[in-house]
Design a protein around this motif. Sequence first.
Motif, PDB file in Angstrom:
ATOM      1  N   ALA A   1       2.542  -4.541  -3.588  1.00 27.05           N
ATOM      2  CA  ALA A   1       2.496  -3.255  -2.887  1.00 27.05           C
ATOM      3  C   ALA A   1       1.927  -3.462  -1.481  1.00 27.05           C
ATOM      4  O   ALA A   1       0.913  -4.132  -1.309  1.00 27.05           O
ATOM      5  N   ALA A   2       2.582  -2.848  -0.495  1.00 33.40           N
ATOM      6  CA  ALA A   2       2.193  -3.024   0.908  1.00 33.40           C
ATOM      7  C   ALA A   2       0.813  -2.440   1.182  1.00 33.40           C
ATOM      8  O   ALA A   2       0.095  -2.926   2.055  1.00 33.40           O
ATOM      9  N   ASP A   3       0.426  -1.401   0.455  1.00 35.88           N
ATOM     10  CA  ASP A   3      -0.896  -0.811   0.719  1.00 35.88           C
ATOM     11  C   ASP A   3      -2.027  -1.695   0.182  1.00 35.88           C
ATOM     12  O   ASP A   3      -3.021  -1.917   0.854  1.00 35.88           O
ATOM     13  N   ASP A   4      -1.832  -2.247  -1.032  1.00 36.20           N
ATOM     14  CA  ASP A   4      -2.881  -3.089  -1.631  1.00 36.20           C
ATOM     15  C   ASP A   4      -2.870  -4.534  -1.138  1.00 36.20           C
ATOM     16  O   ASP A   4      -3.911  -5.172  -1.044  1.00 36.20           O
ATOM     17  N   GLY A   5      -1.691  -5.077  -0.944  1.00 32.75           N
ATOM     18  CA  GLY A   5      -1.588  -6.509  -0.663  1.00 32.75           C
ATOM     19  C   GLY A   5      -1.831  -7.327  -1.922  1.00 32.75           C
ATOM     20  O   GLY A   5      -1.686  -6.820  -3.039  1.00 32.75           O
ATOM     21  N   VAL A   6      -2.223  -8.586  -1.745  1.00 34.16           N
ATOM     22  CA  VAL A   6      -2.428  -9.487  -2.881  1.00 34.16           C
ATOM     23  C   VAL A   6      -3.626  -9.034  -3.720  1.00 34.16           C
ATOM     24  O   VAL A   6      -4.700  -8.801  -3.193  1.00 34.16           O
ATOM     25  N   MET A   7      -3.401  -8.876  -5.021  1.00 36.98           N
ATOM     26  CA  MET A   7      -4.452  -8.446  -5.946  1.00 36.98           C
ATOM     27  C   MET A   7      -4.607  -9.519  -7.043  1.00 36.98           C
ATOM     28  O   MET A   7      -3.793 -10.438  -7.122  1.00 36.98           O
ATOM     29  N   PRO A   8      -5.636  -9.414  -7.909  1.00 40.61           N
ATOM     30  CA  PRO A   8      -5.878 -10.479  -8.898  1.00 40.61           C
ATOM     31  C   PRO A   8      -4.665 -10.866  -9.727  1.00 40.61           C
ATOM     32  O   PRO A   8      -4.376 -12.049  -9.896  1.00 40.61           O
ATOM     33  N   GLN A   9      -3.919  -9.870 -10.236  1.00 39.67           N
ATOM     34  CA  GLN A   9      -2.771 -10.241 -11.066  1.00 39.67           C
ATOM     35  C   GLN A   9      -1.629 -10.835 -10.250  1.00 39.67           C
ATOM     36  O   GLN A   9      -0.792 -11.554 -10.784  1.00 39.67           O
ATOM     37  N   THR A  10      -1.596 -10.525  -8.952  1.00 33.47           N
ATOM     38  CA  THR A  10      -0.589 -11.167  -8.099  1.00 33.47           C
ATOM     39  C   THR A  10      -0.816 -12.675  -8.162  1.00 33.47           C
ATOM     40  O   THR A  10       0.110 -13.459  -8.369  1.00 33.47           O
ATOM     41  N   LYS A  11      -2.075 -13.070  -8.006  1.00 27.50           N
ATOM     42  CA  LYS A  11      -2.428 -14.497  -8.037  1.00 27.50           C
ATOM     43  C   LYS A  11      -2.138 -15.105  -9.392  1.00 27.50           C
ATOM     44  O   LYS A  11      -1.552 -16.179  -9.501  1.00 27.50           O
ATOM     45  N   GLU A  12      -2.583 -14.397 -10.423  1.00 36.95           N
ATOM     46  CA  GLU A  12      -2.423 -14.909 -11.783  1.00 36.95           C
ATOM     47  C   GLU A  12      -0.937 -15.129 -12.106  1.00 36.95           C
ATOM     48  O   GLU A  12      -0.551 -16.151 -12.644  1.00 36.95           O
TER      49      GLU A  12
ATOM     50  N   ASN B   1       4.049  -7.608   7.994  1.00 36.14           N
ATOM     51  CA  ASN B   1       3.773  -8.998   8.373  1.00 36.14           C
ATOM     52  C   ASN B   1       2.426  -9.494   7.851  1.00 36.14           C
ATOM     53  O   ASN B   1       2.300 -10.653   7.455  1.00 36.14           O
ATOM     54  N   GLU B   2       1.451  -8.588   7.827  1.00 36.03           N
ATOM     55  CA  GLU B   2       0.137  -8.951   7.283  1.00 36.03           C
ATOM     56  C   GLU B   2       0.256  -9.364   5.813  1.00 36.03           C
ATOM     57  O   GLU B   2      -0.251 -10.405   5.403  1.00 36.03           O
ATOM     58  N   VAL B   3       0.939  -8.499   5.053  1.00 35.63           N
ATOM     59  CA  VAL B   3       1.081  -8.781   3.617  1.00 35.63           C
ATOM     60  C   VAL B   3       1.950 -10.019   3.411  1.00 35.63           C
ATOM     61  O   VAL B   3       1.674 -10.863   2.552  1.00 35.63           O
ATOM     62  N   LYS B   4       2.974 -10.149   4.230  1.00 40.79           N
ATOM     63  CA  LYS B   4       3.857 -11.322   4.134  1.00 40.79           C
ATOM     64  C   LYS B   4       3.053 -12.613   4.342  1.00 40.79           C
ATOM     65  O   LYS B   4       3.209 -13.582   3.595  1.00 40.79           O
ATOM     66  N   ASP B   5       2.156 -12.623   5.336  1.00 40.82           N
ATOM     67  CA  ASP B   5       1.325 -13.808   5.602  1.00 40.82           C
ATOM     68  C   ASP B   5       0.393 -14.101   4.428  1.00 40.82           C
ATOM     69  O   ASP B   5       0.213 -15.249   4.025  1.00 40.82           O
ATOM     70  N   GLU B   6      -0.171 -13.021   3.890  1.00 44.94           N
ATOM     71  CA  GLU B   6      -1.099 -13.169   2.771  1.00 44.94           C
ATOM     72  C   GLU B   6      -0.390 -13.772   1.549  1.00 44.94           C
ATOM     73  O   GLU B   6      -0.901 -14.685   0.897  1.00 44.94           O
ATOM     74  N   VAL B   7       0.813 -13.269   1.273  1.00 44.17           N
ATOM     75  CA  VAL B   7       1.574 -13.762   0.118  1.00 44.17           C
ATOM     76  C   VAL B   7       2.057 -15.196   0.382  1.00 44.17           C
ATOM     77  O   VAL B   7       2.028 -16.044  -0.521  1.00 44.17           O
ATOM     78  N   SER B   8       2.473 -15.474   1.617  1.00 44.58           N
ATOM     79  CA  SER B   8       2.941 -16.834   1.958  1.00 44.58           C
ATOM     80  C   SER B   8       1.858 -17.854   1.666  1.00 44.58           C
ATOM     81  O   SER B   8       2.107 -18.912   1.076  1.00 44.58           O
ATOM     82  N   GLU B   9       0.633 -17.501   2.091  1.00 47.16           N
ATOM     83  CA  GLU B   9      -0.515 -18.380   1.880  1.00 47.16           C
ATOM     84  C   GLU B   9      -0.693 -18.663   0.381  1.00 47.16           C
ATOM     85  O   GLU B   9      -0.853 -19.804  -0.037  1.00 47.16           O
TER      86      GLU B   9
ATOM     87  N   ILE C   1       1.495 -18.315  -2.200  1.00 49.65           N
ATOM     88  CA  ILE C   1       2.552 -19.046  -2.915  1.00 49.65           C
ATOM     89  C   ILE C   1       2.612 -20.504  -2.469  1.00 49.65           C
ATOM     90  O   ILE C   1       2.983 -21.384  -3.232  1.00 49.65           O
ATOM     91  N   LYS C   2       2.185 -20.758  -1.214  1.00 50.67           N
ATOM     92  CA  LYS C   2       2.149 -22.137  -0.721  1.00 50.67           C
ATOM     93  C   LYS C   2       1.140 -22.970  -1.520  1.00 50.67           C
ATOM     94  O   LYS C   2       1.398 -24.123  -1.841  1.00 50.67           O
ATOM     95  N   THR C   3       0.016 -22.357  -1.857  1.00 49.90           N
ATOM     96  CA  THR C   3      -1.026 -23.117  -2.559  1.00 49.90           C
ATOM     97  C   THR C   3      -0.570 -23.583  -3.938  1.00 49.90           C
ATOM     98  O   THR C   3      -1.070 -24.581  -4.438  1.00 49.90           O
ATOM     99  N   VAL C   4       0.370 -22.895  -4.571  1.00 49.72           N
ATOM    100  CA  VAL C   4       0.825 -23.364  -5.879  1.00 49.72           C
ATOM    101  C   VAL C   4       2.104 -24.199  -5.779  1.00 49.72           C
ATOM    102  O   VAL C   4       2.612 -24.675  -6.791  1.00 49.72           O
ATOM    103  N   GLY C   5       2.628 -24.352  -4.562  1.00 52.64           N
ATOM    104  CA  GLY C   5       3.752 -25.280  -4.413  1.00 52.64           C
ATOM    105  C   GLY C   5       5.104 -24.662  -4.067  1.00 52.64           C
ATOM    106  O   GLY C   5       6.103 -25.371  -4.002  1.00 52.64           O
ATOM    107  N   TYR C   6       5.162 -23.345  -3.867  1.00 55.58           N
ATOM    108  CA  TYR C   6       6.428 -22.770  -3.392  1.00 55.58           C
ATOM    109  C   TYR C   6       6.503 -22.981  -1.878  1.00 55.58           C
ATOM    110  O   TYR C   6       5.481 -23.110  -1.209  1.00 55.58           O
ATOM    111  N   LYS C   7       7.732 -23.006  -1.365  1.00 49.43           N
ATOM    112  CA  LYS C   7       7.903 -23.166   0.084  1.00 49.43           C
ATOM    113  C   LYS C   7       8.224 -21.806   0.699  1.00 49.43           C
ATOM    114  O   LYS C   7       9.353 -21.321   0.599  1.00 49.43           O
ATOM    115  N   PRO C   8       7.214 -21.178   1.350  1.00 47.03           N
ATOM    116  CA  PRO C   8       7.389 -19.810   1.840  1.00 47.03           C
ATOM    117  C   PRO C   8       8.622 -19.621   2.736  1.00 47.03           C
ATOM    118  O   PRO C   8       9.258 -18.575   2.694  1.00 47.03           O
ATOM    119  N   ASN C   9       8.975 -20.650   3.521  1.00 50.42           N
ATOM    120  CA  ASN C   9      10.144 -20.434   4.397  1.00 50.42           C
ATOM    121  C   ASN C   9      11.473 -20.492   3.654  1.00 50.42           C
ATOM    122  O   ASN C   9      12.523 -20.181   4.217  1.00 50.42           O
TER     123      ASN C   9
END
Length: 411
Positions: free
Chosen positions: A107-118, A149-157, A159-167
């Motif tokens: 969700a654009a209002d919340d951004g990355v939340m605990p279950q997003t990470k999980e 763009n803010e949320v996109k950057d947050e999510v990119s960061e 997914i990159k840490t677990v090995g997905y390629k954001p681009n």
Amino acid sequence: MAKEKEHINLAFIGHVDHGKSTLVGHLLLQAGVITEQQLAEGEDKFRYVMDRLAEERERGLTIDLAHTKFETKKYEFTIVDCPGHRDFVKNMITGASQADAAVLVVAADDGVMPQTKEHVFLARTLGIDQLIVAINKMDLVDYSEDRYNEVKDEVSELIKTVGYKPNEVPFVAVSAFVGDNITQKSDKTPWYKGPTIVEALDQLNPPEKPVDLPLRIPIQDVYSITGVGTVPVGRVETGVLKTGDNVIFEPPGVGGEVKSIEMHHERIEQAEPGDNIGFNVRGVGKNDIRRGDVAGHPDTPPTVAKQFTAQVVVLQHPGVITVGYTPVFHCHTAQVACTFTELVQKINPATGEVQEENPDYLKTGDAAVVKIQPTKPLVIEKIKDIPHMGRFAIRDMGQTVAAGMCIDLVP
Ligand code: GDP
């Protein structure tokens, strides 16, 4: 005859209330699978569809398959459960609903939340290679490009840490509730140049058949059929089986020549990954093999592990996991009690960084490297050798308490 569309299993993941059900409801509606009349009245009309599916599943009813399938120009999709729904993890691992791709809803209002990470970590653990990110509820942030763009950057960061390629991952600015950028470009996001959800779905790659890996057929059932003999039944996970091949079943170590192969009541000469088959092997009796055994070729036989090293993530455990804990491991079609013999190190689930050597216990949310000893022979493979045979779910007290993968083993 029109060529059949290729099939993709799709999971919807993301933090609770970020709009997974609403997005699915919208996709089904726009794809013509359900009609406006089938939706409930009021605010949460889309969500209702998925809730009903979940409810039917809980009650053990067979779901009307039409409701979980939809087509795009290029593919036919089946929607598999979302994590959070009961048994998703177990079904994913044991193959009942293996997802080829996931739509991560944030969700654009919340951004990355605990279950997003999980869920992102879980998707990676479960071997879901392809991701689409839907940045949802754009209507709640006034369709702001900056917030997107803010949320996109947050999510990119993340997914990159677990090995997905954001681009390589499409990000889509959507409002599932309003219907923006799902099947049609929205005029409320003139700054957005990316694909709609449906376009992003059509850019996915269909799953590749792992025909070049060693043959592995986990056995689901063993029948005795008059006039044929013993017929083990299972799905080919990897490799190719041909009539006339020699096969070996592990752990029992029995085997023989394949006399016949059947799929959908028809004789076939060759079976490939994804095929559900019954096959008859010379000299193998009904009591020689059972569910949980795995068939392979004798020159590349299934690996029976005496002990293995695993990376696990604890999903929901009411207490703590310590050395000596012996829950049931579900690995392909096998269910074997296994003992935690050593907690080697606790790691950060998102980055894999070591947090603690030899922790005393593990609790919900922890990820760790551990040593495991099966209480009876179990076929499991290293994740890097045969990914399809290297994952497991850990069940206890009627629920999936953890999931993991085998990273090393002692045969
Ligand atoms: P889930 O838990 O991820 O499946 O989330 P739901 O689909 O159930 O949605 C949670 C709530 O958010 C519901 O009340 C939805 O109506 C609302 N919602 C979902 N998508 C949107 C959206 O794009 N915009 C707005 N304003 N509300 C939304």
